[in-house]
Motif scaffolding. Structure first.
Motif, PDB file in Angstrom:
ATOM      1  N   SER A 136       4.223  39.611 -21.954  1.00 18.17           N
ATOM      2  CA  SER A 136       4.952  40.549 -21.118  1.00 18.17           C
ATOM      3  C   SER A 136       6.204  39.912 -20.535  1.00 18.17           C
ATOM      4  CB  SER A 136       4.055  41.040 -19.975  1.00 18.17           C
ATOM      5  OG  SER A 136       3.793  39.975 -19.087  1.00 18.17           O
ATOM      6  N   LEU A 137       7.063  40.769 -20.012  1.00 19.91           N
ATOM      7  CA  LEU A 137       8.250  40.283 -19.320  1.00 19.91           C
ATOM      8  C   LEU A 137       7.857  39.388 -18.153  1.00 19.91           C
ATOM      9  CD1 LEU A 137      11.306  40.314 -18.847  1.00 19.91           C
ATOM     10  CD2 LEU A 137      10.995  42.401 -17.476  1.00 19.91           C
ATOM     11  N   GLY A 138       6.772  39.742 -17.477  1.00 22.71           N
ATOM     12  CA  GLY A 138       6.302  38.926 -16.360  1.00 22.71           C
ATOM     13  C   GLY A 138       5.933  37.527 -16.771  1.00 22.71           C
ATOM     14  N   ARG A 139       5.301  37.394 -17.934  1.00 24.55           N
ATOM     15  CA  ARG A 139       4.915  36.059 -18.392  1.00 24.55           C
ATOM     16  C   ARG A 139       6.137  35.230 -18.765  1.00 24.55           C
ATOM     17  NH1 ARG A 139      -0.485  37.007 -22.100  1.00 24.55           N
ATOM     18  NH2 ARG A 139      -1.398  38.632 -20.799  1.00 24.55           N
ATOM     19  N   TRP A 140       7.122  35.878 -19.437  1.00 20.86           N
ATOM     20  CA  TRP A 140       8.350  35.152 -19.757  1.00 20.86           C
ATOM     21  C   TRP A 140       9.087  34.760 -18.487  1.00 20.86           C
ATOM     22  CZ3 TRP A 140       9.053  32.687 -23.903  1.00 20.86           C
ATOM     23  CH2 TRP A 140       8.628  33.170 -25.139  1.00 20.86           C
ATOM     24  N   LEU A 141       9.179  35.688 -17.532  1.00 20.78           N
ATOM     25  CA  LEU A 141       9.862  35.374 -16.277  1.00 20.78           C
ATOM     26  C   LEU A 141       9.116  34.280 -15.521  1.00 20.78           C
ATOM     27  CD1 LEU A 141      10.907  38.917 -14.957  1.00 20.78           C
ATOM     28  CD2 LEU A 141      12.409  37.112 -15.835  1.00 20.78           C
ATOM     29  N   GLY A 142       7.781  34.393 -15.484  1.00 21.35           N
ATOM     30  CA  GLY A 142       6.990  33.395 -14.774  1.00 21.35           C
ATOM     31  C   GLY A 142       7.149  32.014 -15.361  1.00 21.35           C
ATOM     32  N   THR A 143       7.104  31.933 -16.696  1.00 27.23           N
ATOM     33  CA  THR A 143       7.279  30.640 -17.356  1.00 27.23           C
ATOM     34  C   THR A 143       8.680  30.093 -17.123  1.00 27.23           C
ATOM     35  OG1 THR A 143       5.699  31.308 -19.068  1.00 27.23           O
ATOM     36  CG2 THR A 143       7.124  29.437 -19.566  1.00 27.23           C
ATOM     37  N   SER A 144       9.686  30.959 -17.186  1.00 25.32           N
ATOM     38  CA  SER A 144      11.073  30.516 -16.989  1.00 25.32           C
ATOM     39  C   SER A 144      11.312  30.061 -15.555  1.00 25.32           C
ATOM     40  CB  SER A 144      12.033  31.658 -17.349  1.00 25.32           C
ATOM     41  OG  SER A 144      11.881  32.032 -18.699  1.00 25.32           O
ATOM     42  N   VAL A 145      10.744  30.801 -14.592  1.00 23.07           N
ATOM     43  CA  VAL A 145      10.873  30.405 -13.187  1.00 23.07           C
ATOM     44  C   VAL A 145      10.186  29.067 -12.942  1.00 23.07           C
ATOM     45  CG1 VAL A 145      10.135  30.987 -10.835  1.00 23.07           C
ATOM     46  CG2 VAL A 145      11.169  32.735 -12.277  1.00 23.07           C
ATOM     47  N   GLY A 146       8.987  28.899 -13.531  1.00 22.41           N
ATOM     48  CA  GLY A 146       8.297  27.614 -13.398  1.00 22.41           C
ATOM     49  C   GLY A 146       9.077  26.481 -14.022  1.00 22.41           C
ATOM     50  N   PHE A 147       9.716  26.734 -15.152  1.00 21.89           N
ATOM     51  CA  PHE A 147      10.529  25.713 -15.819  1.00 21.89           C
ATOM     52  C   PHE A 147      11.726  25.335 -14.955  1.00 21.89           C
ATOM     53  CE2 PHE A 147      13.781  24.369 -18.934  1.00 21.89           C
ATOM     54  CZ  PHE A 147      13.086  23.356 -19.554  1.00 21.89           C
ATOM     55  N   ALA A 148      12.370  26.353 -14.336  1.00 29.28           N
ATOM     56  CA  ALA A 148      13.496  26.073 -13.445  1.00 29.28           C
ATOM     57  C   ALA A 148      13.045  25.243 -12.247  1.00 29.28           C
ATOM     58  CB  ALA A 148      14.125  27.389 -12.977  1.00 29.28           C
ATOM     59  N   GLY A 149      11.869  25.565 -11.719  1.00 23.72           N
ATOM     60  CA  GLY A 149      11.332  24.777 -10.614  1.00 23.72           C
ATOM     61  C   GLY A 149      11.052  23.351 -11.019  1.00 23.72           C
ATOM     62  N   MET A 150      10.544  23.171 -12.243  1.00 24.52           N
ATOM     63  CA  MET A 150      10.301  21.831 -12.754  1.00 24.52           C
ATOM     64  C   MET A 150      11.587  21.009 -12.815  1.00 24.52           C
ATOM     65  SD  MET A 150      10.800  20.140 -15.895  1.00 24.52           S
ATOM     66  CE  MET A 150      10.689  21.367 -17.185  1.00 24.52           C
ATOM     67  N   LEU A 151      12.684  21.638 -13.271  1.00 22.77           N
ATOM     68  CA  LEU A 151      13.953  20.924 -13.354  1.00 22.77           C
ATOM     69  C   LEU A 151      14.441  20.501 -11.968  1.00 22.77           C
ATOM     70  CD1 LEU A 151      15.845  23.018 -16.059  1.00 22.77           C
ATOM     71  CD2 LEU A 151      14.749  20.796 -16.339  1.00 22.77           C
ATOM     72  N   LEU A 152      14.223  21.355 -10.974  1.00 20.93           N
ATOM     73  CA  LEU A 152      14.617  20.998  -9.609  1.00 20.93           C
ATOM     74  C   LEU A 152      13.803  19.822  -9.089  1.00 20.93           C
ATOM     75  CD1 LEU A 152      15.117  24.467  -7.858  1.00 20.93           C
ATOM     76  CD2 LEU A 152      16.860  22.725  -8.276  1.00 20.93           C
ATOM     77  N   ILE A 153      12.546  19.751  -9.486  1.00 18.01           N
ATOM     78  CA  ILE A 153      11.685  18.679  -8.993  1.00 18.01           C
ATOM     79  C   ILE A 153      12.081  17.324  -9.571  1.00 18.01           C
ATOM     80  CG2 ILE A 153       9.317  17.764  -9.022  1.00 18.01           C
ATOM     81  CD1 ILE A 153       8.353  20.680  -8.930  1.00 18.01           C
ATOM     82  N   VAL A 154      12.282  17.279 -10.893  1.00 16.68           N
ATOM     83  CA  VAL A 154      12.416  15.972 -11.534  1.00 16.68           C
ATOM     84  C   VAL A 154      13.826  15.590 -11.957  1.00 16.68           C
ATOM     85  CG1 VAL A 154      10.041  16.005 -12.347  1.00 16.68           C
ATOM     86  CG2 VAL A 154      11.831  16.972 -13.756  1.00 16.68           C
ATOM     87  N   LYS A 155      14.733  16.559 -12.087  1.00 18.38           N
ATOM     88  CA  LYS A 155      16.131  16.282 -12.453  1.00 18.38           C
ATOM     89  C   LYS A 155      16.199  15.285 -13.625  1.00 18.38           C
ATOM     90  CE  LYS A 155      17.417  16.818  -7.611  1.00 18.38           C
ATOM     91  NZ  LYS A 155      16.034  16.963  -7.126  1.00 18.38           N
ATOM     92  N   PRO A 156      15.754  15.695 -14.828  1.00 21.44           N
ATOM     93  CA  PRO A 156      15.657  14.739 -15.930  1.00 21.44           C
ATOM     94  C   PRO A 156      16.965  14.419 -16.631  1.00 21.44           C
ATOM     95  CG  PRO A 156      14.991  16.895 -16.669  1.00 21.44           C
ATOM     96  CD  PRO A 156      15.297  17.032 -15.191  1.00 21.44           C
ATOM     97  N   GLY A 157      18.070  15.020 -16.254  1.00 22.97           N
ATOM     98  CA  GLY A 157      19.303  14.866 -17.013  1.00 22.97           C
ATOM     99  C   GLY A 157      19.867  13.460 -17.043  1.00 22.97           C
ATOM    100  N   GLY A 158      19.472  12.590 -16.107  1.00 23.56           N
ATOM    101  CA  GLY A 158      20.050  11.259 -16.068  1.00 23.56           C
ATOM    102  C   GLY A 158      19.397  10.254 -16.993  1.00 23.56           C
ATOM    103  N   GLU A 159      18.329  10.644 -17.688  1.00 26.17           N
ATOM    104  CA  GLU A 159      17.633   9.697 -18.554  1.00 26.17           C
ATOM    105  C   GLU A 159      18.484   9.385 -19.790  1.00 26.17           C
ATOM    106  OE1 GLU A 159      15.000   7.943 -18.269  1.00 26.17           O
ATOM    107  OE2 GLU A 159      14.394   8.708 -16.317  1.00 26.17           O
ATOM    108  N   ALA A 160      18.526   8.096 -20.179  1.00 22.64           N
ATOM    109  CA  ALA A 160      19.373   7.687 -21.297  1.00 22.64           C
ATOM    110  C   ALA A 160      18.589   7.317 -22.550  1.00 22.64           C
ATOM    111  CB  ALA A 160      20.233   6.488 -20.873  1.00 22.64           C
ATOM    112  N   SER A 161      17.263   7.235 -22.460  1.00 25.31           N
ATOM    113  CA  SER A 161      16.470   6.796 -23.603  1.00 25.31           C
ATOM    114  C   SER A 161      16.229   7.959 -24.562  1.00 25.31           C
ATOM    115  CB  SER A 161      15.121   6.236 -23.132  1.00 25.31           C
ATOM    116  OG  SER A 161      14.306   5.944 -24.237  1.00 25.31           O
ATOM    117  N   LEU A 162      17.031   8.016 -25.616  1.00 25.92           N
ATOM    118  CA  LEU A 162      16.864   9.097 -26.593  1.00 25.92           C
ATOM    119  C   LEU A 162      15.513   9.040 -27.306  1.00 25.92           C
ATOM    120  CD1 LEU A 162      20.440   9.319 -28.180  1.00 25.92           C
ATOM    121  CD2 LEU A 162      19.392  10.825 -26.465  1.00 25.92           C
ATOM    122  N   PRO A 163      15.009   7.850 -27.692  1.00 26.11           N
ATOM    123  CA  PRO A 163      13.663   7.826 -28.289  1.00 26.11           C
ATOM    124  C   PRO A 163      12.594   8.355 -27.330  1.00 26.11           C
ATOM    125  CG  PRO A 163      14.820   5.776 -28.755  1.00 26.11           C
ATOM    126  CD  PRO A 163      15.659   6.527 -27.758  1.00 26.11           C
ATOM    127  N   GLY A 164      12.718   8.033 -26.059  1.00 20.33           N
ATOM    128  CA  GLY A 164      11.759   8.536 -25.082  1.00 20.33           C
ATOM    129  C   GLY A 164      11.823  10.043 -24.945  1.00 20.33           C
TER     130      GLY A 164
END
Length: 303
Positions: A136-164
């Motif tokens: 459902s739209l709710g499940r897609w929205l819920g998963t996307s909102v959770g993913f956005a929250g995850m990005l706010l928590i961990v801010k992974p963009g600064g990692e440089a290890s491509l193999p990792g």
């Protein structure tokens, strides 16, 4: 009336399934943090850690199968129903575990967790494609909102290890595939079957490469392997039991709760207090899971 009965049964199983999913998130965070220590502090390889875990589980299962009156069965282990599917699922989880240990070794715990939690998004997509679950739209929205929250928590963009980064994404993909297959097998394979097939397939697949690069295992490392095995086996059993009770795409957003456990662990062990962005992210994770449960797919019209 039959549809009402089905809906009632699904509703009665929803809360236990969600609880088991959240528990598995806690156990996986603890297990992978300890696995990282086996690699970085004790010199084992990611494949060796995975092989030793599978070996401990298989040995315990074989002993249990030999015990009079045990529910374990040699027949179910060696000749399971839909054997190829069960063993493909097991191979997917073995690969996911080894890749996750590698990712946690190459990246920080929070970054590896962040990238690994792309699995719920993949699970929601694959659940719709291969299980024909109505996402459902709710499940897609819920998963996307959770993913956005995850990005706010961990801010992974600064990692440089491509193999990792590659290992973390590959681990997430194979973990999502495993969960899809387990959902398909829910009528023929119990949680115990799943755990034992993973152990058997892991030992068989990894025996040669691990023997070729065997590293000494100290008594302390052996004890930690047993602890990791107990914790991650409990995590595996929890998520397998959850998928027997609930739809994969509906449970996907709740897997982001593992990041909340990671934040709590950082606060307790490393004394890292989460900032405002992380706290907002935590609220989004919880809200995403709730959103996925409240907005349902529209009923299909009967022709």
């Amino acid at each position: 009336m039959q549809e009402d009965g089905t809906a009632a049964r699904q509703g009665s199983m929803a809360l236990p399934a969600i609880g088991l999913t959240i528990l598995s998130g806690l156990l996986y965070v603890l297990g992978y943090a300890a696995s990282k220590s086996l690699v970085t502090d004790h010199g084992l390889s990611p494949l060796q850690v995975t092989f030793l875990r599978c070996g401990v589980i298989l040995l315990a299962g074989l002993v249990a199968a030999s015990w009079p009156g045990s529910r374990m069965s040699w027949h179910r282990l060696l000749r399971p129903q839909r054997a190829w599917e069960q063993r493909t699922a097991a191979a997917a989880l073995v690969a996911s575990n080894a890749l996750a240990v590698l990712a946690y070794t190459l990246l920080s715990v929070t970054a590896a967790s962040a990238l690994g939690f792309t699995a719920p998004l993949l699970l929601a997509l694959l659940g719709g494609l291969f299980l024909r679950e109505r996402v459902s739209l709710g499940r897609w929205l819920g998963t996307s909102v959770g993913f956005a929250g995850m990005l706010l928590i961990v801010k992974p963009g600064g990692e440089a290890s491509l193999p990792g980064i590659a290992a973390a994404f590959a681990g997430a993909l194979t973990y999502a595939v495993y969960q899809i297959l387990i959902r398909r097998l829910r009528d023929v394979a119990t949680t115990r079957d799943t755990v034992m097939q993973v152990a058997l397939v892991g030992v068989v697949l990894l025996a040669v490469p691990v023997a070729a690069d065997w590293r000494p295992v100290s008594l302390l490392a052996a004890g930690l392997v047993v602890v990791v095995t107990l914790v991650q086996t409990a995590a595996l059993a929890s998520i397998a039991a959850a998928l027997h009770r609930g739809e994969a795409s509906r449970l996907a957003p709740w897997q982001f709760s593992g990041l909340l456990w990671a934040m709590a662990l950082d606060a307790l062990v490393l004394h890292v207090i989460p900032g405002a962005g992380s706290l907002i992210g935590a609220l989004l994770v919880i809200g995403g899971g709730a959103l996925a449960q409240t907005l349902k797919a529209p009923e299909r019209r009967r022709v």
